[in-house]
Scaffold this active site. Sequence first.
Site, PDB file in Angstrom:
ATOM      1  N   GLU A 131       0.793  -1.230   0.000  1.00 15.11           N
ATOM      2  CA  GLU A 131       0.000   0.000   0.000  1.00 15.11           C
ATOM      3  C   GLU A 131       0.831   1.288   0.000  1.00 15.11           C
ATOM      4  O   GLU A 131       0.431   2.282  -0.604  1.00 15.11           O
ATOM      5  CB  GLU A 131      -0.953   0.007   1.211  1.00 15.11           C
ATOM      6  N   ARG A 209      -0.730  -8.174   4.917  1.00 11.49           N
ATOM      7  CA  ARG A 209       0.067  -9.078   4.091  1.00 11.49           C
ATOM      8  C   ARG A 209       1.496  -9.230   4.635  1.00 11.49           C
ATOM      9  O   ARG A 209       2.034 -10.321   4.691  1.00 11.49           O
ATOM     10  CB  ARG A 209       0.116  -8.484   2.680  1.00 11.49           C
TER      11      ARG A 209
END
Length: 368
Positions: A131, A209
């Site tokens: 991100e 993640r």
Amino acid sequence: MRLLVVLGTRPEAIKLMPVVTALRADPAVHVEVCATGQHRGLLDQVLAPAGLVPDHDLDLMRPGQSLDSLLAAATEGIGRVLDAARPDRVIVQGDTASALAGALAAFHRQVPVAHVEAGLRSGDPAQPFPEEAYRRTITLLADLHFAPTQGAVDALLAERVDAASVHLTGNTGIDALFALRGSSPGSVVAAVLGNLGARRLLLVTCHRRENIGPPLDAVIEALAALAARGDVAVALPLHPNPAVASRIRARLGALGGVILLPALSYPDFAALMAAASVILTDSGGVQEEAPALGKPVLVLRETTERPEGVAAGTARLVGTDSARIVAETARLLDDPAAHAAMALAHSPYGDGRAARRIAAILAAGAPR
Ligand code: UDP
């Protein structure tokens, strides 16, 4: 003026719904919503109760999908929608593959991009992954940046983004949270709360993640140790990411004191936040919501792009070391003064009026 709002995940839906609602109140603006379906079930869970039906539904989610194939499919799919819908502007939110794909497909067609929740930076491309790099890239592609905090404004200006294109609006997630005031939880959460007895509630979310593997295992061990205290209930709504959910189920599924829940609707999750004694999370949105509810939040990450809660004393970065998580949580459970010091309700991320500001800025470009 024709606007296309692109969203794909639960937090995008939660944070863009107030924007869509505010824009739809203006008859000079025509808004269409394109859902990529990156988080199929989670997205439906947010959109359906709000009565929001996407105008374009790409339904892209595939089991075990790689970031490459998701990004490629989303860019192509959104591109096709852009060719058909021909909007004057695209609106994306945050830092997901759907947001990047929306910005990229618009950029390829020279359609201007507005970025909601712009300027968040951890400073480390590995955390959160992917991100941090996605949101930096969106900044390059956007010509309107809606920053939630002064810190986010400063981060954009430090990257030499044109000051005239940066607007301090607050975070629309706080609009969504405040809109829930007075709603009551569904039966599953009502039963959890009804069965607490004298136990205090530890609310946990964990799905990042970059935590999968040893960091996630360490968090799981910490939760097992906390559940073994006997005076707390550890409630953990599972993110459907199978790599995370299966690991958590295998270790914690049968443990007394642990309540594994399916991913909850937003009103249900907010009801658990309101009832929690302490919140442990690696989520971005939860870090914003907990301070607004006056809940101490321990952040299961080494860095955060949301330093305002830490600066105000309601959030603390505890990382993913088991012993540290247990010690920091125990301190809050066992020391009322330490808990009270972190349980101050304040809202550094917004005042509940961000979407109205954003809609006004966007609508200023509409012909009257
Ligand atoms: N949330 C929810 N149901 C849940 C867990 C979280 O509605 O079971 C909400 C939470 O209140 C926040 C958002 O989902 O608004 C956070 O989503 P997520 O953790 O998936 O993403 P992030 O915030 O890390 O981008």
